[in-house]
Design a protein around this motif. Structure first.
Motif, PDB file in Angstrom:
ATOM      1  N   THR A  14      -3.603  70.068  17.131  1.00 11.99           N
ATOM      2  CA  THR A  14      -4.027  71.255  17.876  1.00 11.99           C
ATOM      3  C   THR A  14      -4.843  72.166  16.965  1.00 11.99           C
ATOM      4  O   THR A  14      -4.481  73.310  16.711  1.00 11.99           O
ATOM      5  CB  THR A  14      -2.805  72.001  18.413  1.00 11.99           C
ATOM      6  OG1 THR A  14      -1.907  72.257  17.309  1.00 11.99           O
ATOM      7  CG2 THR A  14      -2.074  71.183  19.441  1.00 11.99           C
ATOM      8  N   TYR A  28     -14.319  81.929  20.713  1.00 12.68           N
ATOM      9  CA  TYR A  28     -14.048  80.534  21.027  1.00 12.68           C
ATOM     10  C   TYR A  28     -13.241  80.450  22.316  1.00 12.68           C
ATOM     11  O   TYR A  28     -12.505  81.371  22.667  1.00 12.68           O
ATOM     12  CB  TYR A  28     -13.238  79.872  19.907  1.00 12.68           C
ATOM     13  CG  TYR A  28     -13.974  79.691  18.608  1.00 12.68           C
ATOM     14  CD1 TYR A  28     -14.543  78.472  18.277  1.00 12.68           C
ATOM     15  CD2 TYR A  28     -14.094  80.748  17.696  1.00 12.68           C
ATOM     16  CE1 TYR A  28     -15.217  78.303  17.081  1.00 12.68           C
ATOM     17  CE2 TYR A  28     -14.766  80.595  16.501  1.00 12.68           C
ATOM     18  CZ  TYR A  28     -15.326  79.370  16.204  1.00 12.68           C
ATOM     19  OH  TYR A  28     -15.993  79.199  15.021  1.00 12.68           O
ATOM     20  N   VAL A  81     -11.267  77.170  24.967  1.00 10.87           N
ATOM     21  CA  VAL A  81     -10.885  75.770  25.097  1.00 10.87           C
ATOM     22  C   VAL A  81     -10.895  75.393  26.565  1.00 10.87           C
ATOM     23  O   VAL A  81     -10.447  76.167  27.420  1.00 10.87           O
ATOM     24  CB  VAL A  81      -9.474  75.527  24.507  1.00 10.87           C
ATOM     25  CG1 VAL A  81      -9.030  74.087  24.731  1.00 10.87           C
ATOM     26  CG2 VAL A  81      -9.447  75.873  23.026  1.00 10.87           C
TER      27      VAL A  81
END
Length: 555
Positions: free
Chosen positions: A12, A27, A29
């Motif tokens: 991860t 960022y 995901v």
């Protein structure tokens, strides 16, 4: 800009080598399930210094103490509760202390509320245990702790009589600074606002003040307020459905636990466990008397879906009745997990005090036992006073955990000495990406045990001021299964959240989804803080962990 051409299937983590990273870089995901890309997560900023930092509002003369985390306002994000301390005292010492203060913060530094417990609550590790947890399952955590006349809640409302001061002001008395008169309360506070929701009498009362001695510690007694004011607390799923808060009093002799349920804005008592009062030489004492320690844990030791209270050398069942007592007596450290995966169930490692009148008992200085039955698996050093000990998987050459504390160095699953042990006996932490655990010193230094050279090697330094015995809080706060460290900054004016920058090839669900681990975070602030442990074996050559049953509020 997409940074990975293929979905991440290993650890991860992701190392960004693209360059040009600034404070404004964000960022996110996107999950990929069966080849289908899902929605993006919330964008996150870069921690340019390697840690998240926000200022705290210290009262004059105060410093940052223990912390706890929970979702206070139901937004799906953790908030932090900070215990501010001023001139804390051990129970064996006289003197006036500051009033304990609890502050709530968002992780962006937004201050939410302040609870001042007032002059009639003494400050010190053994006094103020605060539980932060969603006690009724509504998605918002409550705060539960002992209160008194003069406590001011997060809305500015005073509990009881604000004009009274029950502190002993006689500087020549052994009771100087202690609070041995006046009412004692137990209060549930709203996590969102800090408002007092319900206040009842604390159970049990301190009286008789000389009724708390026993065969724990040095086997003595007192009438000046040392043994009667040793408090612990925890949260446990006693019915297997919703959590209860358990407030505890006594460790060296008489031990009382009171379990409370917070349901539909009502506080009801589930049960009370009381080992009873005995008098010197304590020949008539209950087998549970004197078996407490300066930490506790909560675990489903008998695998019936309901939690037990592991109180050092004894265990109280989910129904409030004693499950067993080992007779090992009082100690300063205890750890519970599935330490040896080749044998069923959980194990408990403890160290014991042997001093003055109790050396005659020849109690093992350290012992490993079966958590469900209390059966000793191994022990050593009868009659030796062992003050500290730790259990963690730090050496891949031996199956399961290693344990150390007292003579004999590092010990394997059979209790055999296998070499020198680390000097560090405080905290263990998953930090560097492998499945072995690392260690944390009091100053925030993370070390790796070099099993070949038999020495600790520094790998990270979380510079700052921690609580008296370690970090202000440590645990899997971010959620990638590695653990974070919360410490005050070197000048004490802010809190820092440190996380690892080591990559890992291992993918595990967040440890906070393991019920035993999550409850360990709740009780970590209690007395001599100890590291959290999972209910399953997490270490070298581990099997896949069990899939947690995740309760979703509202479904």
């Amino acid at each position: 800009m997409r940074l990975t051409a293929q979905p991440l299937t290993a650890g991860t983590n992701f190392f960004d080598s693209s360059g040009g990273i600034t404070e404004a870089t964000k960022y996110f995901v996107r999950p990929t399930i069966d080849g289908i890309e899902g929605n993006a997560s919330k964008a996150v900023n870069v921690w340019r210094k390697g840690y998240l930092e926000f200022p705290i509002r210290l009262a004059e003369g105060y410093r940052a103490g223990d912390c706890s985390i929970a979702d206070l306002d139901g937004d799906g994000q953790y908030e932090i509760v900070l215990h501010q301390v001023k001139n804390p005292k051990d129970n064996s010492h006289t003197g006036i202390t500051g009033s304990p203060i609890l502050d709530a913060y968002e992780f962006d530094g937004t201050h939410l509320w302040r609870i001042d417990l007032g002059v009639n609550i003494r400050e010190g590790e053994h006094y103020t245990q605060f539980m932060v947890y969603d006690l009724d399952g509504d998605g918002k955590a409550e705060i539960a702790c002992k209160t008194a006349d003069g406590t001011i809640d997060g809305k500015g409302t005073v509990i009881g009589d604000a004009t009274v001061d029950y502190r002993n002001h006689d500087v020549k008395s052994r009771r100087f600074g202690r609070i041995l008169d006046g009412p004692e309360f137990f209060t549930i506070f709203c996590g969102e606002s800090g408002a007092a929701l319900k206040t009842v009498d604390y159970v049990p009362s301190r009286d008789p003040i000389d009724g708390w001695g026993g065969i724990g510690g040095n086997g003595g007694n007192d009438s000046y307020g040392n043994r009667c004011d040793r408090f612990l607390a925890c949260v446990a799923y006693l019915d297997g459905q919703l959590p209860s808060v358990v407030m505890c009093r006594g460790v060296y002799g008489r031990i009382v636990m009171a379990a409370w349920d917070w349901r539909d804005s009502e506080l009801t008592q589930r049960w009370v466990f009381d080992s009873g009062i005995s008098s010197p030489p304590f020949d008539d004492a209950s087998e549970y008397s004197g078996m407490g320690g300066h930490s506790l844990s909560v675990a489903d030791v008998d695998a019936d879906g309901r939690d037990e209270i592991v109180y050092q050398a004894m265990v109280v069942d989910d129904d409030g009745k004693g499950l067993y007592s080992t007779g090992l007596r009082h100690g300063d450290a205890m750890h519970i997990s599935d330490m040896y995966p080749e044998r069923p169930g959980l194990e408990v490692f403890t160290v014991q005090e042997n001093e003055e009148a109790t050396v005659r008992f020849r109690t093992p200085g350290a012992a490993m036992r079966d958590a469900a039955t209390g059966e000793l698996l191994w022990s050593h050093s009868p009659g030796v006073d062992v003050g500290a000990g730790l259990a963690a998987d730090i050496d891949p050459r031996h199956p399961g955990f290693e344990a150390w504390g007292g003579p004999g160095g590092l010990r394997n699953a059979s209790g055999e000495s296998v070499g020198r042990a680390p000097r560090n006996t405080g905290y263990a932490i998953w930090w560097d990406g492998d499945l072995l655990r690392e260690l944390i010193g009091r100053g925030g230094r993370v070390t790796k045990w070099d099993w070949e050279a038999e020495q600790e090697r520094p790998i990270f330094n979380a510079a700052g001021r921690g609580a008296p015995r370690g970090p202000n809080l440590m645990g899997d706060i971010i959620g990638d299964w590695r653990e974070e460290i919360i410490m005050a900054s070197p000048d004490g004016q802010s809190l820092r959240v440190y996380t690892t920058s080591f990559p890992t090839e291992h993918r595990l669900y967040t440890l906070m989804q393991d019920p035993q681990y999550r409850l360990s975070i709740a009780w970590q602030n209690v007395v001599y803080n100890k590291p959290p442990h999972t209910s399953f074996f997490l270490g070298h050559d581990m099997a896949a962990p069990p899939i947690p049953a995740i309760h979703i509020v509202g479904e």
